[in-house]
Structures are given as structure tokens and as C-alpha cells.
Design a protein around this motif. Structure first.
Motif, PDB file in Angstrom:
ATOM      1  N   PRO B 158       0.844  -1.197   0.000  1.00  0.00           N
ATOM      2  CA  PRO B 158       0.000   0.000   0.000  1.00  0.00           C
ATOM      3  C   PRO B 158       0.885   1.256   0.000  1.00  0.00           C
ATOM      4  CG  PRO B 158       0.112  -0.938   2.203  1.00  0.00           C
ATOM      5  CD  PRO B 158       0.904  -1.847   1.310  1.00  0.00           C
ATOM      6  N   PRO B 159       0.314   2.388  -0.401  1.00  0.00           N
ATOM      7  CA  PRO B 159       1.101   3.631  -0.357  1.00  0.00           C
ATOM      8  C   PRO B 159       1.534   3.940   1.071  1.00  0.00           C
ATOM      9  CG  PRO B 159      -1.192   4.051  -1.030  1.00  0.00           C
ATOM     10  CD  PRO B 159      -1.033   2.582  -0.924  1.00  0.00           C
ATOM     11  N   ALA B 160       2.665   4.637   1.189  1.00  0.00           N
ATOM     12  CA  ALA B 160       3.247   4.911   2.509  1.00  0.00           C
ATOM     13  C   ALA B 160       2.298   5.694   3.407  1.00  0.00           C
ATOM     14  CB  ALA B 160       4.557   5.675   2.332  1.00  0.00           C
ATOM     15  N   THR B 161       1.382   6.442   2.794  1.00  0.00           N
ATOM     16  CA  THR B 161       0.507   7.303   3.578  1.00  0.00           C
ATOM     17  C   THR B 161      -0.725   6.578   4.093  1.00  0.00           C
ATOM     18  OG1 THR B 161      -0.456   7.930   1.464  1.00  0.00           O
ATOM     19  CG2 THR B 161       1.159   9.438   2.406  1.00  0.00           C
ATOM     20  N   LEU B 162      -0.964   5.361   3.599  1.00  0.00           N
ATOM     21  CA  LEU B 162      -2.211   4.668   3.937  1.00  0.00           C
ATOM     22  C   LEU B 162      -2.094   3.927   5.285  1.00  0.00           C
ATOM     23  CD1 LEU B 162      -4.990   3.862   2.296  1.00  0.00           C
ATOM     24  CD2 LEU B 162      -3.940   1.610   2.421  1.00  0.00           C
ATOM     25  N   PRO B 163      -2.994   4.235   6.206  1.00  0.00           N
ATOM     26  CA  PRO B 163      -2.963   3.488   7.469  1.00  0.00           C
ATOM     27  C   PRO B 163      -3.396   2.030   7.253  1.00  0.00           C
ATOM     28  CG  PRO B 163      -4.332   5.469   7.652  1.00  0.00           C
ATOM     29  CD  PRO B 163      -4.048   5.262   6.199  1.00  0.00           C
ATOM     30  N   VAL B 164      -2.570   1.119   7.729  1.00  0.00           N
ATOM     31  CA  VAL B 164      -2.870  -0.308   7.594  1.00  0.00           C
ATOM     32  C   VAL B 164      -3.027  -0.922   8.982  1.00  0.00           C
ATOM     33  CG1 VAL B 164      -2.039  -2.545   6.746  1.00  0.00           C
ATOM     34  CG2 VAL B 164      -1.506  -0.448   5.477  1.00  0.00           C
ATOM     35  N   ASP B 165      -4.138  -1.608   9.194  1.00  0.00           N
ATOM     36  CA  ASP B 165      -4.322  -2.362  10.433  1.00  0.00           C
ATOM     37  C   ASP B 165      -4.274  -3.841  10.077  1.00  0.00           C
ATOM     38  OD1 ASP B 165      -5.158  -0.213  12.505  1.00  0.00           O
ATOM     39  OD2 ASP B 165      -6.346   0.226  10.722  1.00  0.00           O
TER      40      ASP B 165
END
Lengths: 81, 230
Positions: B158-165
Motif C-alpha cells: 500500500p502507499p506509505a501514507t495509507l494506514p494499515v491495520d
């Protein structure tokens, strides 16, 4: 932890055996004897072992002999790790 | 489990659309007609609908193979998504497919054909020959198998800015997530994504024969999605 305890752990977790697994020893029969241990369960147990120990099981290793008892499965895990 | 979580999220003010991709669940089509690109398109269609319906930011939430599908959907349209929630994602479609094929291998073992009955290799050869292979009631077309084989989380960071849980279930407190999950997460970190794998104590409910719940996973997911970006 010994392979036997590891195998008991995996069986307990994947087959939801709970305290029943505590009574397991090397001679406890699995495939064809334990009602929960059908082909679906075999696959679940293999997957859990692979994930836990980071090894890969080959098709020809999926035999009734390997899954005969808790002990035979533990021996198999020992041979792979 | 998924429906319960969706209701818990809705009660916490997060709207949820549950998607059965083409050929699965309550959706139209037969599984034999299911294709990976169709599923990816279904995800984008559902996301566009949710966006239009709510006007709010849209995230994707996926379990196992669905999590891999979600990660690819985000990678294909990074600007559309504000969030990615993964439950025990399948890191490599090829590994998953082999595990799936083993259901047939293990069933042959039960029929007393140990070693000689079925092999994942032979079943894969049938796909290569253009045949549809039936496993556990699913008619898997060669094109779907090939796409699943090629799918890997590592290729869809995912893009670096996207929060991933990213949640992984572990059997007890203090256990580490499985090595496969850790490796996949490291690949994403290496690609610049900000991701940490969060181990949650609970049963792998999707693989159990009895219906099981992982209440901690529901709680952790609702908490993550209601506290804003991590």
C-alpha cells in the motif's frame, strides 16, 4: 519444547480439543480414530505446522502412516525441523 | 464472525458493505465462472457505491484470501482508499492454493490411496491443461488458479501514507505471529509502507469445523477503526 508437545499444541488449537489433548501421548491414534481428524483436519494441521515451523510439506509426505498417531506425527515434525 | 464485526462497526458509526464477489456466497454466477480480475472489479464497484452512498472516506477490510484481494484493490487504485484492514491475510496465493488442493490429497489418503491417489502436482497439471479442478465443492477454473498463484502481498504494497491495520490471530498471549505473516509485513515495510502486525489472541475461526468466534479480534478491529488513523 519437544516435538510431541508442539504437536499436541497444534492439535489442541486447530481441532478445538481443549483439555482432551492433555491426555494425548505418543500412542494416541489420530487418522481414522479421532472423530475430528478427517481430511479437512489433516490439511488444517499440516498448514498450522508449516506456519509454526516454517517448513514445507510435500505431497508424498501426506500419508496415513504420518498421521497414524500423535507420536508418528511428532516424529515427522522432528524429521522436518 | 464477519457479520458480527460488521454490526459492531455499524454500531460504532462505521458503515460497512459486505461483499460476496461474483460466484461466491449470495452473489450471482457459479464459482466455476469466478475470475480474479472480476473479483477485483467487484471490490472497486462496491467501494464506489459505498463512497457515493456515504460521502465519506472508504477503506477495505479483508479476511485471508479476501485480504490479499483487498491489498491488490488498494494498490490498483491507491487514491480511492483511506484505510486497509487485514485479518490474517494470505501472503502468497500459491501457498494458499497448494493448501487448498491438499484437501483432495488428504481425502485420497482417507480412501487408502496414500501416496498414489492424488497430488497437488497432478491437479496443477490439470489446470495447465485447461481443465477445471473441483476441490471441496468448488469448481476452480484454470484462469482463477493462475491468477491466485500469481497473487502475493509483497507485490501489492500500500502507499506509505495509507494506514494499515494488520491483525494476526495467535493461540495465546505473548506468541509471535506466524513467520509467513512477518515476512510479508517486512516486504511491505521495505517498500515504504507503514505497517505493524498486531497479534490478537483468538481461534482461527475460518478453519475450524465448529462455528467459532474471536471476540478480541472484533474488539481490536472496532477500536482501530474508531480511534482514527494509527
Amino acid at each position: 519444547m519437544s516435538a510431541l508437545e508442539d504437536v499436541k499444541d497444534v492439535l489442541r488449537d486447530t481441532l478445538q480439543l481443549g483439555a482432551r489433548a492433555d491426555a494425548f501421548d505418543a500412542s494416541t491414534p489420530l487418522f481414522g480414530s479421532l472423530p475430528e481428524f478427517d481430511s479437512m483436519a489433516v490439511v488444517t494441521v499440516i498448514t498450522a505446522l508449516e506456519e509454526r515451523f516454517d517448513f514445507v510439506v510435500d505431497d508424498d509426505e501426506i500419508t496415513a502412516e504420518v498421521f497414524e498417531t500423535v507420536g508418528s506425527l511428532a516424529e515427522f515434525v522432528e524429521s522436518k525441523t | 464472525m464477519v457479520a458480527l464485526t460488521a454490526r459492531a462497526l455499524a454500531a460504532a458509526g462505521v458503515g460497512v458493505v459486505l461483499l460476496d464477489p461474483h460466484g461466491t456466497g449470495d452473489s450471482g454466477g457459479d464459482f466455476a465462472d469466478a475470475r480474479w480480475p472480476t473479483w477485483l472489479a467487484d471490490v472497486q464497484t462496491a467501494a464506489a457505491w459505498a463512497e457515493a452512498e456515504t460521502g465519506g472516506p472508504v477503506g477495505l477490510w479483508g479476511l485471508r484470501l479476501g485480504a490479499l484481494l483487498a491489498a491488490q484493490a488498494v494498490a490498483a487504485a491507491p487514491a480511492r482508499f483511506a484505510r486497509l484492514v487485514l485479518w490474517a491475510p494470505v501472503a502468497r496465493g500459491e501457498t494458499f492454493l497448494t493448501q487448498f488442493l491438499r484437501i483432495r490429497v488428504a481425502a485420497a489418503m482417507g480412501d487408502g490411496q496414500a501416496g498414489g491417489g492424488e497430488s497437488t502436482k497432478a491437479l496443477r497439471a490439470a489446470w495447465d491443461a485447461g481443465e477445471t479442478v473441483e476441490v471441496a465443492g468448488y469448481e476452480v477454473a484454470p484462469a482463477l488458479a493462475a491468477a491466485m498463484d500469481a497473487a502475493a502481498l509483497a507485490d501489492a504494497p500500500p502507499p506509505a501514507t495509507l494506514p494499515v491495520d494488520w491483525f494476526e490471530l495467535v493461540a495465546e498471549e505473548g506468541r509471535d505471529p506466524a513467520p509467513g505473516a512477518r515476512k510479508a509485513a517486512e516486504a511491505w515495510t521495505g517498500a515504504g509502507a507503514r505497517v505493524a502486525v498486531d497479534p490478537v489472541v483468538g481461534d482461527p475461526f475460518w478453519s475450524l469445523q465448529e462455528i467459532a468466534l474471536a471476540p478480541n479480534l472484533i474488539a481490536a478491529t472496532v477500536a482501530a477503526l474508531t480511534r482514527g488513523a494509527p
